[in-house]
Design a protein around this motif. Structure first.
Motif, short mmCIF file in Angstrom:
data_model
loop_
_atom_site.label_atom_id
_atom_site.label_comp_id
_atom_site.label_asym_id
_atom_site.label_seq_id
_atom_site.Cartn_x
_atom_site.Cartn_y
_atom_site.Cartn_z
N GLY A 8 -0.54 28.02 59.82
CA GLY A 8 -0.55 26.99 58.77
C GLY A 8 -1.61 27.25 57.71
N SER A 10 -1.22 28.43 54.86
CA SER A 10 -0.68 28.38 53.49
C SER A 10 -0.94 27.04 52.81
CB SER A 10 0.83 28.65 53.52
OG SER A 10 1.48 27.75 54.40
N SER A 11 -1.48 26.06 53.55
CA SER A 11 -1.62 24.72 52.96
C SER A 11 -2.69 23.91 53.68
CB SER A 11 -0.26 24.01 53.07
OG SER A 11 -0.34 22.69 52.56
N ILE A 13 -5.28 21.83 55.62
CA ILE A 13 -6.42 22.09 56.51
C ILE A 13 -6.48 23.57 56.93
CG2 ILE A 13 -7.36 21.53 58.79
CD1 ILE A 13 -6.10 18.68 58.41
N ARG A 33 5.31 30.30 57.00
CA ARG A 33 6.54 30.77 56.33
C ARG A 33 6.24 31.14 54.89
NH1 ARG A 33 9.69 25.40 57.67
NH2 ARG A 33 7.60 24.76 57.00
N SER A 34 5.48 30.29 54.17
CA SER A 34 5.24 30.54 52.73
C SER A 34 4.05 31.47 52.54
CB SER A 34 4.95 29.21 52.03
OG SER A 34 5.77 28.19 52.50
N ASP A 48 8.36 31.67 61.42
CA ASP A 48 8.80 30.28 61.51
C ASP A 48 8.50 29.80 62.93
OD1 ASP A 48 10.11 27.85 61.75
OD2 ASP A 48 11.80 28.49 60.49
N LEU A 49 7.58 28.88 63.04
CA LEU A 49 7.12 28.44 64.38
C LEU A 49 8.16 27.62 65.14
CD1 LEU A 49 3.40 27.59 63.52
CD2 LEU A 49 4.19 29.45 64.99
N SER A 71 -3.34 25.32 63.39
CA SER A 71 -3.36 24.22 62.42
C SER A 71 -1.96 23.82 61.98
CB SER A 71 -4.21 24.58 61.20
OG SER A 71 -4.32 23.50 60.32
N SER A 121 -5.59 18.43 66.65
CA SER A 121 -4.95 17.20 67.13
C SER A 121 -5.06 16.21 65.98
CB SER A 121 -5.60 16.69 68.42
OG SER A 121 -4.98 15.49 68.84
N TYR A 135 5.25 11.18 66.10
CA TYR A 135 4.16 12.11 65.73
C TYR A 135 2.98 11.96 66.68
CZ TYR A 135 0.24 14.01 62.97
OH TYR A 135 -0.87 14.71 62.55
N LYS A 139 0.57 14.69 69.13
CA LYS A 139 -0.87 14.91 69.02
C LYS A 139 -1.60 14.55 70.32
CE LYS A 139 -0.67 16.96 65.27
NZ LYS A 139 -1.18 18.33 65.11
N PRO A 167 -8.75 14.76 63.17
CA PRO A 167 -9.06 14.04 61.92
C PRO A 167 -8.24 12.76 61.76
CG PRO A 167 -8.28 16.31 61.49
CD PRO A 167 -7.94 15.97 62.90
N GLY A 168 -8.80 11.85 60.94
CA GLY A 168 -8.01 10.74 60.40
C GLY A 168 -7.27 11.27 59.17
N VAL A 170 -6.30 13.01 55.97
CA VAL A 170 -6.85 14.08 55.15
C VAL A 170 -5.90 14.28 53.97
CG1 VAL A 170 -7.69 16.47 55.14
CG2 VAL A 170 -7.65 15.19 57.30
N THR A 172 -3.76 16.04 52.08
CA THR A 172 -2.97 17.28 52.07
C THR A 172 -1.49 16.91 51.83
OG1 THR A 172 -2.23 17.31 54.37
CG2 THR A 172 -4.46 18.14 53.95
N1 LIG Z 1 -3.38 15.61 56.78
C1 LIG Z 1 -3.74 14.73 57.69
O1 LIG Z 1 -3.97 13.54 57.38
C2 LIG Z 1 -3.92 15.15 59.12
C3 LIG Z 1 -4.61 14.28 59.98
C4 LIG Z 1 -4.78 14.63 61.30
C5 LIG Z 1 -4.30 15.84 61.78
N2 LIG Z 1 -3.62 16.66 60.94
C6 LIG Z 1 -3.09 17.91 61.51
O2 LIG Z 1 -3.64 19.01 60.82
C7 LIG Z 1 -2.73 20.10 60.84
C8 LIG Z 1 -2.57 20.64 59.43
O3 LIG Z 1 -2.00 19.62 58.63
P1 LIG Z 1 -2.14 19.60 57.04
O4 LIG Z 1 -2.47 18.22 56.67
O5 LIG Z 1 -3.00 20.72 56.60
O6 LIG Z 1 -0.60 19.84 56.62
P2 LIG Z 1 0.05 20.66 55.43
O7 LIG Z 1 -0.86 20.75 54.26
O8 LIG Z 1 1.40 20.05 55.25
O9 LIG Z 1 0.20 22.13 56.05
C9 LIG Z 1 1.06 22.34 57.13
C10 LIG Z 1 1.05 23.83 57.48
O10 LIG Z 1 1.89 23.99 58.64
C11 LIG Z 1 2.75 25.09 58.42
N3 LIG Z 1 4.04 24.89 59.06
C12 LIG Z 1 4.79 23.76 59.12
N4 LIG Z 1 5.98 24.03 59.72
C13 LIG Z 1 5.96 25.35 60.04
C14 LIG Z 1 6.89 26.23 60.65
N5 LIG Z 1 8.11 25.81 61.06
N6 LIG Z 1 6.54 27.52 60.83
C15 LIG Z 1 5.33 27.98 60.40
N7 LIG Z 1 4.40 27.19 59.82
C16 LIG Z 1 4.73 25.91 59.63
C17 LIG Z 1 2.96 25.11 56.89
O11 LIG Z 1 3.27 26.44 56.48
P3 LIG Z 1 4.65 26.91 55.81
O12 LIG Z 1 5.32 25.70 55.24
O13 LIG Z 1 4.21 27.93 54.82
O14 LIG Z 1 5.41 27.52 56.94
C18 LIG Z 1 1.60 24.70 56.36
O15 LIG Z 1 0.76 25.80 56.19
C19 LIG Z 1 -1.43 19.57 61.46
O16 LIG Z 1 -1.37 19.97 62.80
C20 LIG Z 1 -1.58 18.05 61.34
O17 LIG Z 1 -0.86 17.38 62.36
C21 LIG Z 1 -3.44 16.36 59.62
#
Ligand SMILES: NC(=O)c1ccc[n+]([C@@H]2O[C@H](COP(=O)([O-])OP(=O)(O)OC[C@H]3O[C@@H](n4cnc5c(N)ncnc54)[C@H](OP(=O)(O)O)[C@@H]3O)[C@@H](O)[C@H]2O)c1
Length: 229
Positions: A8, A10-11, A13, A33-34, A48-49, A71, A121, A135, A139, A167-168, A170, A172
Motif C-alpha cells: 500500500g 502508493s497512497s 499511510i 496495484r498503482s 493485487d492483494l 499497510s 490495525s 471493517y 481490524k 490510528p483514528g 487519518v 487519506t
Molecule cells: N485513513 C484512516 O483513517 C485509517 C485509520 C486507521 C487505520 N487505517 C489503515 O491504514 C492502512 C492504510 O490506509 P490509508 O488510509 O493509507 O488508505 P489509502 O490511502 O486508501 O491507501 C490504501 C493502499 O492500499 C492499497 N490496496 C488496496 N487494495 C489493494 C489491493 N487489492 N492490492 C494491492 N494493494 C491494495 C492501495 O494500493 P493500490 O490501489 O495502488 O493497489 C493503497 O496504496 C489500511 O490498512 C487502513 O485500514 C487507516
C-alpha cells in the motif's frame, strides 16, 4: 542497509511510511496495484492483494527482507444488517488474508537474527464504532493475527518482532471510500476533527521500526486530540 517492503505504498499511510523509511536510509520496495503512484526512490512490486497467486509470485522475486509493513487496506461502510457481502469479501481478502500471507512469506526472507513486521490495525480494531460495520472486524483480526504470530515466533525462538499501529481518522483517500454517499458526514467530521496526517503515523512507524534491539512495541493507539473515541 535494511530492506523494507511496504504494502500500500502508493497512497496515504503506506506512502508516507515508505518515504520516511527512505529518509532513514533503507531500501524500500512498494507493493501495490498503482505502481505509477509510488514516490520516487521506492522500487515497484506490482500485485493485487486479492489474488493469492499474485502475492506468492511477487514474493518469489525477492531474496531478502528486514522489514515488512502491512499497510494496504480498504474500508467500505458495509453495515452488517444491510451491507454488500462482496465488499466484506474484498476487505477480508486484502485487510486480513493478504496481511497473513505476506507475513508468512516474509518470514522466510528475514535474516536469522529476525526481522520486523508492522501491521496497520486501527482504533476500529479496539472498539466498534456505530458505523464501523464489517471493517472493524477486519481490524480486530489484524490484532489477533499479530498476537498469534508473536506467540508462535517466540515459542520457536524466532527473534522477529511483530508490532501494530492503530490510528483514528487519518486524512487519506480511504476516507472518501468509507464515507461514499455520506459526503455531508465526512465534511462534518473534517469540520470537527483536526484529522491526523499520514506523516504523523509514519513518524510513529519509524519509532517502532528503529526501536533498540530487544524492544518490541506491541501496539500504538494514536488519534487526533479532537477525536473523542
Ligand atoms: N485513513 C484512516 O483513517 C485509517 C485509520 C486507521 C487505520 N487505517 C489503515 O491504514 C492502512 C492504510 O490506509 P490509508 O488510509 O493509507 O488508505 P489509502 O490511502 O486508501 O491507501 C490504501 C493502499 O492500499 C492499497 N490496496 C488496496 N487494495 C489493494 C489491493 N487489492 N492490492 C494491492 N494493494 C491494495 C492501495 O494500493 P493500490 O490501489 O495502488 O493497489 C493503497 O496504496 C489500511 O490498512 C487502513 O485500514 C487507516
Amino acid at each position: 542497509m535494511k530492506t523494507a517492503l511496504v504494502t500500500g505504498a502508493s497512497s496515504g499511510i503506506g506512502k508516507a511510511i515508505g518515504q520516511a523509511l527512505l529518509l532513514e536510509g533503507m531500501t524500500v520496495i512498494g507493493l501495490c496495484r498503482s505502481v505509477e503512484e509510488l514516490p520516487e526512490g521506492i522500487a515497484p512490486l506490482p500485485c493485487d492483494l486479492r489474488e493469492t497467486e499474485q502475492i506468492k509470485a511477487a514474493f518469489s522475486t525477492l531474496d531478502h527482507l528486514d522489514i515488512l509493513v502491512n499497510s494496504a487496506g480498504l474500508a467500505y461502510l458495509s453495515r452488517l444488517s444491510d451491507g454488500d457481502p462482496e465488499q466484506w469479501e474484498e476487505m477480508w481478502r486484502v485487510n486480513v488474508h493478504a496481511l497473513g500471507l505476506c507475513s508468512q512469506l516474509a518470514l522466510s526472507l528475514f535474516p536469522d537474527a529476525g526481522g520486523h513486521i508492522l501491521n496497520l490495525s486501527s482504533m476500529s480494531g479496539h472498539r466498534v464504532p456505530p458505523t464501523g460495520g464489517f471493517y472493524a472486524s477486519t481490524k480486530f483480526a489484524v490484532r489477533a493475527i499479530s498476537e498469534a504470530l508473536r506467540s508462535e515466533l517466540k515459542s520457536s525462538g524466532n527473534k522477529t518482532r511483530v508490532s501494530c499501529l492503530s490510528p483514528g481518522f487519518v486524512d487519506t483517500p480511504l476516507l472518501d471510500k468509507y464515507f461514499a454517499g455520506r459526503e455531508e458526514k465526512l465534511a462534518e467530521t473534517r469540520a470537527s476533527i483536526d484529522l491526523l496526517t499520514p506523516e504523523a503515523i509514519a513518524a510513529s512507524a519509524v519509532h517502532i521500526l528503529t526501536a533498540p534491539e530487544g524492544v518490541e512495541v506491541h501496539d500504538l493507539m494514536i488519534k487526533s486530540a479532537d477525536q473523542a473515541m
